[in-house]
Design a protein around this motif. Structure first.
Motif, PDB file in Angstrom:
ATOM      1  N   LYS A   1      -4.119  -9.785   7.640  1.00  0.00           N
ATOM      2  CA  LYS A   1      -4.847  -9.078   6.582  1.00  0.00           C
ATOM      3  C   LYS A   1      -5.075  -7.630   7.000  1.00  0.00           C
ATOM      4  O   LYS A   1      -6.214  -7.134   7.047  1.00  0.00           O
TER       5      LYS A   1
ATOM      6  N   LEU B   1      -3.606  -3.574   6.648  1.00  0.00           N
ATOM      7  CA  LEU B   1      -2.787  -2.638   5.885  1.00  0.00           C
ATOM      8  C   LEU B   1      -2.836  -1.284   6.575  1.00  0.00           C
ATOM      9  O   LEU B   1      -3.912  -0.780   6.905  1.00  0.00           O
TER      10      LEU B   1
ATOM     11  N   VAL C   1      -1.476   2.661   6.138  1.00  0.00           N
ATOM     12  CA  VAL C   1      -0.837   3.585   5.195  1.00  0.00           C
ATOM     13  C   VAL C   1      -0.841   5.004   5.743  1.00  0.00           C
ATOM     14  O   VAL C   1      -1.679   5.381   6.565  1.00  0.00           O
TER      15      VAL C   1
ATOM     16  N   VAL D   1      -4.383   5.676   7.671  1.00  0.00           N
ATOM     17  CA  VAL D   1      -5.563   4.848   7.411  1.00  0.00           C
ATOM     18  C   VAL D   1      -5.177   3.397   7.676  1.00  0.00           C
ATOM     19  O   VAL D   1      -4.196   2.891   7.124  1.00  0.00           O
TER      20      VAL D   1
ATOM     21  N   LEU E   1      -6.553  -0.393   7.619  1.00  0.00           N
ATOM     22  CA  LEU E   1      -7.600  -1.264   7.091  1.00  0.00           C
ATOM     23  C   LEU E   1      -7.347  -2.695   7.540  1.00  0.00           C
ATOM     24  O   LEU E   1      -6.239  -3.203   7.391  1.00  0.00           O
ATOM     25  N   GLU E   2      -8.381  -3.320   8.091  1.00  0.00           N
ATOM     26  CA  GLU E   2      -8.214  -4.719   8.496  1.00  0.00           C
ATOM     27  C   GLU E   2      -9.423  -5.513   8.051  1.00  0.00           C
ATOM     28  O   GLU E   2     -10.566  -5.175   8.373  1.00  0.00           O
ATOM     29  N   LYS E   3      -9.173  -6.567   7.269  1.00  0.00           N
ATOM     30  CA  LYS E   3     -10.266  -7.438   6.858  1.00  0.00           C
ATOM     31  C   LYS E   3     -10.919  -7.995   8.114  1.00  0.00           C
ATOM     32  O   LYS E   3     -10.253  -8.230   9.125  1.00  0.00           O
TER      33      LYS E   3
ATOM     34  N   ILE F   1     -14.742  -3.829   5.363  1.00  0.00           N
ATOM     35  CA  ILE F   1     -13.409  -3.809   5.982  1.00  0.00           C
ATOM     36  C   ILE F   1     -13.430  -2.834   7.160  1.00  0.00           C
ATOM     37  O   ILE F   1     -13.913  -1.703   7.033  1.00  0.00           O
TER      38      ILE F   1
ATOM     39  N   THR G   1     -12.137  -0.106   9.320  1.00  0.00           N
ATOM     40  CA  THR G   1     -11.246   0.975   8.937  1.00  0.00           C
ATOM     41  C   THR G   1     -11.093   1.980  10.075  1.00  0.00           C
ATOM     42  O   THR G   1     -12.084   2.431  10.645  1.00  0.00           O
ATOM     43  N   THR G   2      -9.877   2.289  10.412  1.00  0.00           N
ATOM     44  CA  THR G   2      -9.613   3.318  11.413  1.00  0.00           C
ATOM     45  C   THR G   2      -8.816   4.421  10.749  1.00  0.00           C
ATOM     46  O   THR G   2      -7.821   4.151  10.074  1.00  0.00           O
ATOM     47  N   ILE G   3      -9.273   5.643  10.913  1.00  0.00           N
ATOM     48  CA  ILE G   3      -8.572   6.772  10.326  1.00  0.00           C
ATOM     49  C   ILE G   3      -8.122   7.700  11.449  1.00  0.00           C
ATOM     50  O   ILE G   3      -8.923   8.066  12.324  1.00  0.00           O
TER      51      ILE G   3
END
Lengths: 338, 338
Positions: free
Chosen positions: B57, B59, B61, B74, B76-78, B120, B122-124
Motif C-alpha cells: 500500500k 505510492l 510519485v 512524494v 505515501l504509505e498507508k 498516511i 508521507t515522505t517528501i
C-alpha cells in the motif's frame, strides 16, 4: 485451484468460497447474522487480535456484536492506492499535512486525506466457526529440515493419509472441467501438460499467475523427480514460457518466476508461473523452488531429490508439526510474540 | 551495513541517511525547500507515478510544488494498524460501514474511520536529485540464469571492477568499529565469525535480523564455497543459533530463517539470520539460499557451487543487466507496465 490451497502465507486472504455450504454451518445461522443491518463498528466488542500484519497493513480481530449471538471475525485491510484521479482523491486541500521532522531535503509528514477517499476494506464473518478463527489466528511456525529418512517415516505416511482428492485435477486434464480456461495444452502422456490460469489471478499482467499441470499422474512433488522427468520439466519450461509470451503481450521468460512449492498444497506435481515483479504468496526461499534450479540439480545428480534435505515451514496447529515434534525433530520450545 | 544494500526489494524504503551530506546536493538547496511551510498537498503537481506497490500500500510519485523550483518526490504509505486503543480509534460510531456484498456468513464492506485515526505516512523529498528519482522508479527486472561459464565471463569481472570497499567489514572483524554491537564472536581464523545485528533491525523479536560475518577473507559469495568450508558453515549454523537462543528469550533454531543472498550486496561471505515470521527484504526464492540447503548441496557434491546454475534478479538499470544483454543472454524485449 486456489480452493485447495492451504499455504500458511495465504492464511490472511479471504476466500468465501472456501467455506461456503460447509456442513458445519447450520442453515439457521443466517438469522443471527449481522450483515443485514450493520451501519458502523460501534457495536463490535473486541475480544482479541488474531493477526496484525504490518507489511500488508492488515488487522484481524475476534469479538462479538452486541445483540447478536456467536463469535465474529473482523478483517480490516488498508487499501492500495489507485492511480486514477490522484489529484481529486489525494493531491488537494483536504490532504492536510502534519510535519514529524525534516532533515536536509527530506521531510516526514502525517497526511490526513478526506474520509471518503481513504476507506478500509473490511470483511466481517458472522457467526464465525472455530475453523474460521483457527484459519486467521497467527500461529507460531517452524522450519522442518526433511531428510529422505524423515520423508519416508513421517511426511509420506502423513500425506498419503491426509491428502485431498485429486479429482478436480483429473477433471481439468480430462476436459471435464475448466476446459474453456486452458491457455495451452500438450496432450503427450509423458511430457505433456495443461497451462491454466490460477484461480487467484485477476487477469492483469502485474499479477500474472498460471499453473502448469502435467498429464502424467503419480508424481506427488519434487521429492519424486529424477532424470526420467527431465524431458517433462524442460517441455514445461520451454512450451510454457512460449505460450505465455504468445498470449500475454510478448512477456519474455526472463520476466517470469517459475517454481514449485514444497510442500505443495496438493500432491499432483504442478508448476507456478508468476510475473517476476509480483509478490505472489508462497515465493519465499523456504517454500518455493525455481524450476531452473530443479532441472539443474537433477542434471548435476539424477537422484538429487531422493537424497536431498528439503526444508519447509509448518504451523504449530498442523498435524504434521505434532508428528515431527513427537518424533523429536522439532523443539517443543516456542517463543510466542507478546 | 544496510547502507551498502542495493537489493531491488528494498528500493521502496526510505533511509534519509543514505543520501545525507552527498556532494551532489548544494548547500543552498535548502532555501528552495518546501518543508518550512507545507500545510497540505494542494500545491503538488503530479508528473508521473514512479512506483505503486499494492501489497505494501505504497505510492511513490514525481512532481513539482507550485512556487518552488526543482523536482519533488512524494512517497505515501498507508499505516499499519496499532493494536492499542482499538476501541477508541476504530470500533466506534465514526467507523461507518458501506456494504459491498454479502454471501452466507461473509460480508464485505467499505469502512470509513475518522480522519484523525486513519492518516498516511508521507515522505517528501524536495528538491529531488536524479539519483533519488532513479532509486524510487519502478524498473523492469529480469532473472539471469548464471551458469559457471557466465559467472567467469561476465559476473566475476564485473564484480571485481565494481564492488564496494570491504573496509567496513574488516573494521568489524578487527574491532575497529561496532565492537560494542557484537552479539557473539568466535575468533578462530578458519571457522570463526562475528554475529552482529543488521542495521535494519529495530531490536524487536518480530523483526529479528542479525548477520554472521566469517573471519576468513576471500570468500566472495556462495559461488566460492566447497567442502573445505563445511566446518565454517556448520559452526555458523550451530554457534549462531545457540548464541541467538541464549540472547533472545530462548528463540529456537526452527524459528529462524538462515540464508545467503545471491547476488549479495557486498562480496565478503555473510549469512542472514532473521525471525521466520518476519517478511524480511530479500527472502524470495530468486535471491535467498537457505544455509541448510547450501550445506546439504556441498555434502551431496563437494563442487556443487562451482558447477551449479544460479539464478538471480537484475534491474534493467543495472550495469550487470546491460552486460548480460550484450552477451545475448537476456532478451532485449521487455514488457513495460502500461
Amino acid at each position: 485451484m486456489a480452493s485447495v490451497e492451504k499455504a500458511s502465507d495465504e492464511a490472511t486472504y479471504v476466500n468465501p468460497k472456501k467455506f461456503k455450504s460447509s456442513n458445519e454451518e447450520p442453515k439457521e445461522s443466517k438469522k443471527y447474522s449481522v450483515h443485514e443491518s450493520l451501519k458502523d463498528l460501534s457495536k463490535f466488542q473486541l475480544k482479541r487480535v488474531l493477526n496484525n500484519n504490518a507489511q500488508k497493513k492488515l488487522l484481524c480481530v475476534e469479538g462479538t456484536f452486541a445483540d447478536h449471538d456467536g463469535a465474529a471475525i473482523v478483517l480490516l485491510e488498508k487499501k492500495a492506492f489507485v492511480e486514477e484521479k490522484l489529484d481529486e482523491h489525494l493531491f488537494n486541500e483536504s490532504s492536510k499535512l502534519s510535519k514529524e521532522f525534516e532533515n536536509d531535503v527530506y521531510g516526514n509528514y502525517n497526511c490526513f486525506p478526506s474520509i471518503e477517499h481513504n476507506s478500509i476494506k473490511t470483511t466481517i464473518i458472522h457467526p464465525a466457526m472455530e475453523k474460521h478463527i483457527a484459519k486467521f489466528e497467527n500461529q507460531p511456525i517452524h522450519i522442518v529440515e526433511e531428510t529422505p529418512k524423515l520423508y519416508e517415516e513421517i511426511t509420506l505416511p502423513h500425506l498419503k493419509k491426509e491428502q485431498f482428492s485429486l479429482q478436480w485435477v483429473y477433471n481439468i486434464l480430462e476436459h471435464k472441467a475448466e476446459k474453456e480456461r486452458i491457455v495451452f495444452e500438450d496432450p503427450d502422456p509423458k511430457t505433456g501438460f495443461v497451462l491454466i490460469p490460477d484461480l487467484k489471478w485477476d487477469g492483469s499482467l502485474e499479477t500474472l499467475y498460471l499453473l502448469a499441470i502435467p498429464m502424467l499422474k503419480g508424481i506427488k512433488s519434487i521429492r519424486d523427480l529424477d532424470q526420467s522427468h527431465l524431458p517433462l520439466l524442460k517441455n514445461i519450461r520451454d512450451a510454457g514460457t512460449k505460450a505465455i509470451s504468445k498470449k500475454y503481450s510478448g512477456l519474455p521468460a526472463s520476466q517470469l518466476r517459475i517454481y514449485f512449492h514444497y510442500q505443495p498444497s496438493f500432491y499432483h506435481l504442478h508448476i507456478h508461473f508468476t510475473y517476476l515483479k509480483y509478490d505472489a504468496p508462497g515465493i519465499f526461499t523456504e517454500k518455493a523452488h525455481l524450476l531452473s534450479t530443479v532441472i539443474n540439480n537433477i542434471e548435476l545428480m539424477g537422484e538429487y531429490y531422493s537424497k536431498a534435505t528439503l526444508s519447509f515451514v509448518v504451523k504449530e496447529s498442523e498435524t504434521l508439526f505434532s508428528k515431527y515434534q513427537a518424533h523429536g525433530v522439532l523443539s517443543s520450545q516456542s517463543v510466542e510474540k507478546k
